[in-house]
Design a protein around this motif. Structure first.
Motif, PDB file in Angstrom:
ATOM      1  N   MET A 125       0.839  -1.204   0.000  1.00  0.00           N
ATOM      2  CA  MET A 125       0.000   0.000   0.000  1.00  0.00           C
ATOM      3  C   MET A 125       0.873   1.252   0.000  1.00  0.00           C
ATOM      4  O   MET A 125       0.576   2.217  -0.700  1.00  0.00           O
ATOM      5  N   LEU A 126       1.939   1.241   0.778  1.00  0.00           N
ATOM      6  CA  LEU A 126       2.858   2.382   0.817  1.00  0.00           C
ATOM      7  C   LEU A 126       3.506   2.587  -0.551  1.00  0.00           C
ATOM      8  O   LEU A 126       3.586   3.706  -1.052  1.00  0.00           O
ATOM      9  N   GLN A 127       3.943   1.506  -1.172  1.00  0.00           N
ATOM     10  CA  GLN A 127       4.549   1.601  -2.503  1.00  0.00           C
ATOM     11  C   GLN A 127       3.538   2.108  -3.529  1.00  0.00           C
ATOM     12  O   GLN A 127       3.889   2.917  -4.402  1.00  0.00           O
ATOM     13  N   ALA A 128       2.293   1.661  -3.419  1.00  0.00           N
ATOM     14  CA  ALA A 128       1.258   2.113  -4.343  1.00  0.00           C
ATOM     15  C   ALA A 128       0.999   3.613  -4.166  1.00  0.00           C
ATOM     16  O   ALA A 128       0.838   4.340  -5.146  1.00  0.00           O
ATOM     17  N   GLN A 129       0.979   4.082  -2.934  1.00  0.00           N
ATOM     18  CA  GLN A 129       0.768   5.509  -2.671  1.00  0.00           C
ATOM     19  C   GLN A 129       1.926   6.336  -3.216  1.00  0.00           C
ATOM     20  O   GLN A 129       1.710   7.404  -3.805  1.00  0.00           O
ATOM     21  N   GLN A 130       3.144   5.851  -3.033  1.00  0.00           N
ATOM     22  CA  GLN A 130       4.312   6.564  -3.553  1.00  0.00           C
ATOM     23  C   GLN A 130       4.274   6.623  -5.081  1.00  0.00           C
ATOM     24  O   GLN A 130       4.563   7.656  -5.683  1.00  0.00           O
ATOM     25  N   MET A 131       3.894   5.522  -5.699  1.00  0.00           N
ATOM     26  CA  MET A 131       3.796   5.477  -7.160  1.00  0.00           C
ATOM     27  C   MET A 131       2.719   6.446  -7.645  1.00  0.00           C
ATOM     28  O   MET A 131       2.909   7.156  -8.632  1.00  0.00           O
ATOM     29  N   GLN A 132       1.608   6.508  -6.927  1.00  0.00           N
ATOM     30  CA  GLN A 132       0.519   7.414  -7.294  1.00  0.00           C
ATOM     31  C   GLN A 132       0.976   8.874  -7.196  1.00  0.00           C
ATOM     32  O   GLN A 132       0.657   9.690  -8.054  1.00  0.00           O
ATOM     33  N   GLN A 133       1.742   9.197  -6.160  1.00  0.00           N
ATOM     34  CA  GLN A 133       2.259  10.559  -5.999  1.00  0.00           C
ATOM     35  C   GLN A 133       3.226  10.907  -7.128  1.00  0.00           C
ATOM     36  O   GLN A 133       3.184  12.015  -7.679  1.00  0.00           O
ATOM     37  N   LYS A 134       4.097   9.975  -7.472  1.00  0.00           N
ATOM     38  CA  LYS A 134       5.046  10.211  -8.561  1.00  0.00           C
ATOM     39  C   LYS A 134       4.311  10.379  -9.889  1.00  0.00           C
ATOM     40  O   LYS A 134       4.675  11.228 -10.707  1.00  0.00           O
ATOM     41  N   LEU A 135       3.279   9.582 -10.099  1.00  0.00           N
ATOM     42  CA  LEU A 135       2.493   9.676 -11.321  1.00  0.00           C
ATOM     43  C   LEU A 135       1.794  11.033 -11.407  1.00  0.00           C
ATOM     44  O   LEU A 135       1.814  11.686 -12.457  1.00  0.00           O
ATOM     45  N   ALA A 136       1.207  11.480 -10.317  1.00  0.00           N
ATOM     46  CA  ALA A 136       0.528  12.780 -10.296  1.00  0.00           C
ATOM     47  C   ALA A 136       1.521  13.917 -10.573  1.00  0.00           C
ATOM     48  O   ALA A 136       1.211  14.852 -11.306  1.00  0.00           O
ATOM     49  N   ALA A 137       2.709  13.818  -9.988  1.00  0.00           N
ATOM     50  CA  ALA A 137       3.731  14.850 -10.221  1.00  0.00           C
ATOM     51  C   ALA A 137       4.167  14.863 -11.684  1.00  0.00           C
ATOM     52  O   ALA A 137       4.344  15.929 -12.286  1.00  0.00           O
ATOM     53  N   ALA A 138       4.341  13.683 -12.271  1.00  0.00           N
ATOM     54  CA  ALA A 138       4.739  13.597 -13.676  1.00  0.00           C
ATOM     55  C   ALA A 138       3.642  14.152 -14.581  1.00  0.00           C
ATOM     56  O   ALA A 138       3.922  14.882 -15.542  1.00  0.00           O
ATOM     57  N   GLN A 139       2.375  13.855 -14.278  1.00  0.00           N
ATOM     58  CA  GLN A 139       1.270  14.371 -15.077  1.00  0.00           C
ATOM     59  C   GLN A 139       1.190  15.892 -14.968  1.00  0.00           C
ATOM     60  O   GLN A 139       0.925  16.579 -15.958  1.00  0.00           O
ATOM     61  N   ALA A 140       1.419  16.429 -13.775  1.00  0.00           N
ATOM     62  CA  ALA A 140       1.398  17.879 -13.584  1.00  0.00           C
ATOM     63  C   ALA A 140       2.520  18.541 -14.374  1.00  0.00           C
ATOM     64  O   ALA A 140       2.324  19.589 -15.006  1.00  0.00           O
ATOM     65  N   ALA A 141       3.703  17.931 -14.362  1.00  0.00           N
ATOM     66  CA  ALA A 141       4.829  18.474 -15.112  1.00  0.00           C
ATOM     67  C   ALA A 141       4.530  18.467 -16.610  1.00  0.00           C
ATOM     68  O   ALA A 141       4.859  19.421 -17.323  1.00  0.00           O
ATOM     69  N   LEU A 142       3.884  17.417 -17.085  1.00  0.00           N
ATOM     70  CA  LEU A 142       3.524  17.356 -18.501  1.00  0.00           C
ATOM     71  C   LEU A 142       2.515  18.444 -18.858  1.00  0.00           C
ATOM     72  O   LEU A 142       2.630  19.096 -19.894  1.00  0.00           O
ATOM     73  N   ALA A 143       1.526  18.638 -18.008  1.00  0.00           N
ATOM     74  CA  ALA A 143       0.490  19.638 -18.287  1.00  0.00           C
ATOM     75  C   ALA A 143       1.070  21.048 -18.333  1.00  0.00           C
ATOM     76  O   ALA A 143       0.599  21.893 -19.093  1.00  0.00           O
ATOM     77  N   GLU A 144       2.095  21.309 -17.532  1.00  0.00           N
ATOM     78  CA  GLU A 144       2.704  22.640 -17.483  1.00  0.00           C
ATOM     79  C   GLU A 144       3.690  22.885 -18.621  1.00  0.00           C
ATOM     80  O   GLU A 144       3.951  24.026 -18.980  1.00  0.00           O
ATOM     81  N   ALA A 145       4.234  21.824 -19.172  1.00  0.00           N
ATOM     82  CA  ALA A 145       5.244  21.964 -20.225  1.00  0.00           C
ATOM     83  C   ALA A 145       4.613  22.465 -21.520  1.00  0.00           C
ATOM     84  O   ALA A 145       3.459  22.176 -21.818  1.00  0.00           O
ATOM     85  N   GLU A 146       5.382  23.235 -22.263  1.00  0.00           N
ATOM     86  CA  GLU A 146       4.971  23.661 -23.601  1.00  0.00           C
ATOM     87  C   GLU A 146       6.068  23.275 -24.577  1.00  0.00           C
ATOM     88  O   GLU A 146       7.242  23.517 -24.323  1.00  0.00           O
ATOM     89  N   LEU A 147       5.657  22.675 -25.662  1.00  0.00           N
ATOM     90  CA  LEU A 147       6.602  22.275 -26.696  1.00  0.00           C
ATOM     91  C   LEU A 147       6.212  22.974 -27.985  1.00  0.00           C
ATOM     92  O   LEU A 147       5.041  23.269 -28.213  1.00  0.00           O
ATOM     93  N   THR A 148       7.198  23.202 -28.821  1.00  0.00           N
ATOM     94  CA  THR A 148       6.968  23.896 -30.083  1.00  0.00           C
ATOM     95  C   THR A 148       7.431  23.015 -31.227  1.00  0.00           C
ATOM     96  O   THR A 148       8.513  22.439 -31.179  1.00  0.00           O
TER      97      THR A 148
END
Length: 110
Positions: free
Chosen positions: A13-36
């Motif tokens: 459960m702890l590993q799943a929560q950590q993975m979920q947090q990392k996934l959310a952070a990665a998704q947030a970083a993708l949403a903020e990024a702009e590519l041209t």
């Protein structure tokens, strides 16, 4: 610690929560990024978010020839393709390490 061949549920459960947090952070970083993406030596530029949302298309007036719309269409398509490739690479960079850990990294049978 395993008991009777079963994985430690608290640890899983702890590993799943950590993975979920990392996934959310990665998704947030993708949403903020702009590519041209560009084509025609910069005649057409497309801006897209890391999550794939197209935000802007810029066309240099030099690319507009009323007698040759097909070339302009090709330039726009090439810029979109270029921007989409940037999104794919960024997604792979941000999400790749997370998906690599899913196989057996949590002791789950995948």
């Amino acid at each position: 610690m395993r008991q009777g061949g079963q994985p430690n549920m608290q640890k899983l459960m702890l590993q799943a929560q950590q993975m979920q947090q990392k996934l959310a952070a990665a998704q947030a970083a993708l949403a903020e990024a702009e590519l041209t993406g560009t084509s025609g030596g910069g005649l057409v530029t497309v801006t897209v978010s890391g999550s794939g949302e197209f935000r802007k298309v810029t066309i240099d007036p030099k690319a507009v020839d009323p007698d040759d719309i097909e070339t302009l269409e090709d330039l726009v398509l090439a810029a979109i393709t270029n921007a989409s490739e940037g999104v794919r690479k960024l997604t792979e960079q941000k999400m790749g390490p997370l998906s690599a850990g899913l196989g057996g990294g949590m002791g789950l049978p995948f």
